[in-house]
Design an enzyme around this catalytic site. Structure first.
Site, short mmCIF file in Angstrom:
data_model
loop_
_atom_site.label_atom_id
_atom_site.label_comp_id
_atom_site.label_asym_id
_atom_site.label_seq_id
_atom_site.Cartn_x
_atom_site.Cartn_y
_atom_site.Cartn_z
N GLU A 83 0.91 -1.42 0.14
CA GLU A 83 0.04 0.02 0.02
C GLU A 83 0.61 1.26 0.02
O GLU A 83 0.67 2.26 -0.31
CB GLU A 83 -0.98 0.04 1.28
N HIS A 122 7.43 -26.72 2.92
CA HIS A 122 6.62 -27.84 2.48
C HIS A 122 5.63 -27.39 1.56
O HIS A 122 4.56 -28.16 1.38
CB HIS A 122 5.95 -28.49 3.49
N LYS A 138 -13.89 1.48 -3.38
CA LYS A 138 -14.69 2.01 -2.53
C LYS A 138 -15.75 2.82 -3.04
O LYS A 138 -16.87 2.51 -2.79
CB LYS A 138 -14.04 2.71 -1.29
#
Length: 551
Positions: A353, A384, A512
């Site tokens: 960000e 793994h 938004k």
């Protein structure tokens, strides 16, 4: 061409890259037995080893030249002095003031902000200690047993990461929960086993209008009212961290339970502020002070240490070396401490960000890559899962590995097995395995010549994969504060060199804005035709398929 790419240091680094790109770190270590001493730094109990990187003295010299040409020392002073370096929002950037221990005035727009910071910290600690000592009582005179922090972004990731990291230092009969996702499953799953009589909600939202947070907050409020039937004592079960006192009071929160946020603290840098209320409740005032102390000591190191001895600076310069010259598009953060399992997610926001920008401070589009794609996982789990790509994949992924010398409840058998993996992975990434070494291993296993030749290509590891290792004594509050601050300043340094504003986040806003307009379109069953064909199609499919009770 941008000024950065035209700079003398950048051009010299391009030429130097051609000279060093095919040099193997195995040979570098063979030729220089003092490499570890030369390329490692220490601050208090934190050791930063960057010797397993594809660098030599010339690389370091040129990277430091790049930092100086970007006037980094001057920018560091601007950061600490309260200048409005967040120029697109005309704001100072002073998360460092939240942990300042010097007691010297910190002036923002002509006002010393330190007294207000100190008073707000006292207010937070007072509420936290009332809860921790069971003085705080709910509507039915019962003590609080569960805290639910409702926030998003930095109001969520920072407190969540810290409370998880310092779980060993927390009260174990006080449960801290975090809700961020607007998906109703998150809030419903959290509330299912809670008792409203013993639950306190913290609504963390700077504006008190953030959709994700306020939808969850209203659901929590309705859950409380449904269970207890009256909002008469709602102030005993809700607190807020916000700059919008008016809306918080209208929600029903008592003014004494509303804690302040400042516009000169970005959300992803806010855990040091009142946003850390849930942290103080979990670990207590003294431990929170230790967290601040650790960060402050890194602030002082960052501000005063020569660039070559400055850990955040060297972290940042290595990242630029790989991002901009080796074309490495990502980096991995790999903690070998289970309690740091949320640290990579926290850093994703802090880094991506901040530096995920394509426009520079002059408003021009950059002609170089900026912030990397950051990912990570607990090291043992990663071994793994995705370490295969790190060892033998076609992409170069520089990695940071973090590990404690001992754990809070150290069981030698466990911890030595853990640390053997830390040391083995960094060595394996650096050394790799040659065809000759692989052939000798296969011969020792008794395979015949034909089988060896068939299997040999798969057993070769190229190595030369860069890692930096951060070792610290143990994960206590002070050490955690230092580690977080190291990465904060690393991100800032990279933003300075890339000439971008690391402290705005306009890219977050577009989604938004669109979500608000689309939300109204979802309130009826009418077909939508106001977007592109894909968005129209998705919305209309959703409206047709959703259950009628939700229509």
């Amino acid at each position: 061409m941008s000024e950065l790419k035209q700079s003398a240091a950048w051009q010299a680094l391009l030429q130097h890259y051609d000279d060093i790109k095919d040099v193997h770190m195995r040979d570098m270590f063979g030729e220089d037995q003092g490499r570890f001493d030369k390329y490692s730094l220490q601050l208090n109990n934190i050791l930063y080893d960057y010797s397993k990187n594809r660098i030599n003295d010339k690389t370091v010299e040129l990277l430091l030249q790049l930092a100086n040409e970007a006037e980094l020392p001057g920018w560091i002073e601007k950061l600490f002095s309260g200048e409005h370096i967040n120029h697109t929002e005309n704001r100072a950037v002073l998360h460092t003031a939240l942990r300042d221990k010097s007691n010297k005035p910190i002036i923002v727009d002509g006002v010393d902000v330190l007294p207000e910071i100190m008073q707000e910290r006292v207010n937070v600690k007072q509420l936290a200690e009332k809860i921790r000592t069971r003085q705080w009582r709910g509507a039915t005179n019962q003590a609080i047993t569960d805290i639910v922090n409702i926030g998003i972004g930095g109001s969520h990731l920072g407190p969540l990461m810290v409370t998880e990291a310092l779980k060993s230092h927390s009260l174990h009969d006080l449960n801290i929960h975090f809700v961020s996702n607007i998906d109703e499953n998150h809030i419903n799953d959290t509330l299912e086993y809670l008792n409203p009589e013993t639950t306190l909600f913290i609504i963390a939202s700077k504006t008190f209008t953030t959709q994700d947070t306020m939808v969850n907050a209203e659901t929590a409020r309705q859950w409380y009212l449904k269970k207890l039937g009256s909002d008469e004592h709602i102030s005993k079960h809700f607190a807020a961290v916000t700059s919008n006192v008016k809306l918080a009071k209208e929600f029903g929160i008592a003014e004494d339970n509303i804690f302040k946020m400042w516009d000169w603290v970005g959300g992803r840098y806010s855990l040091w502020s009142s946003i850390g209320l849930s942290i103080v409740i979990a670990i207590g005032s003294e431990q929170f002070d230790e967290l601040l102390e650790g960060a402050y000591e890194v602030d002082q190191h960052f501000r005063t240490a020569p660039l070559q001895e400055n850990i955040p600076v060297m972290m940042a310069l290595l990242g630029i070396w790989y991002n901009n010259f080796f074309d490495a598009q990502s980096m991995a953060v790999l903690p070998y401490d289970q309690h740091l399992h949320r640290f990579p997610a926290y850093l994703q926001q802090a880094d991506m960000e901040s530096n995920g920008k394509y426009v520079d401070r002059n408003g021009d589009e950059v002609d170089y890559t900026t912030g990397p794609v950051l990912f990570g996982e607990i090291g043992i789990a990663g071994q793994h899962a995705f370490f295969q790509l790190l060892h033998q994949g076609t992409k170069l992924v520089p990695s940071d590995i973090l590990a404690p010398v001992w754990s809070f409840r150290c069981i030698a058998r466990h911890h030595r097995a853990l640390m053997s993996n830390v040391f083995a992975q960094t060595e394996a990434m650096m050394r790799g395995k040659t065809a000759e070494e692989a052939r000798a291993e296969l011969q020792a296993e008794g395979l015949d010549a034909q089988a060896i030749e068939q299997l040999l290509p798969y057993k070769v590891f190229p190595g030369n994969r860069p890692t930096s290792t951060i070792l610290f004594d143990t994960l206590d509050a002070k050490t955690l504060g230092s580690i977080i601050a190291l990465y904060e300043h690393k991100i800032f340094v990279q933003g300075v060199i890339w000439n971008i504003n690391s402290f705005d986040q306009w890219g977050v806003e577009l989604g938004k804005q669109l979500a608000k307009s689309i939300l109204h379109e979802l309130d009826d069953t009418d077909e939508v035709a106001t977007h592109d064909s894909s968005t129209n199609g998705l919305i209309n499919h959703y409206k047709k398929r959703r259950p009628k009770k939700n229509s």
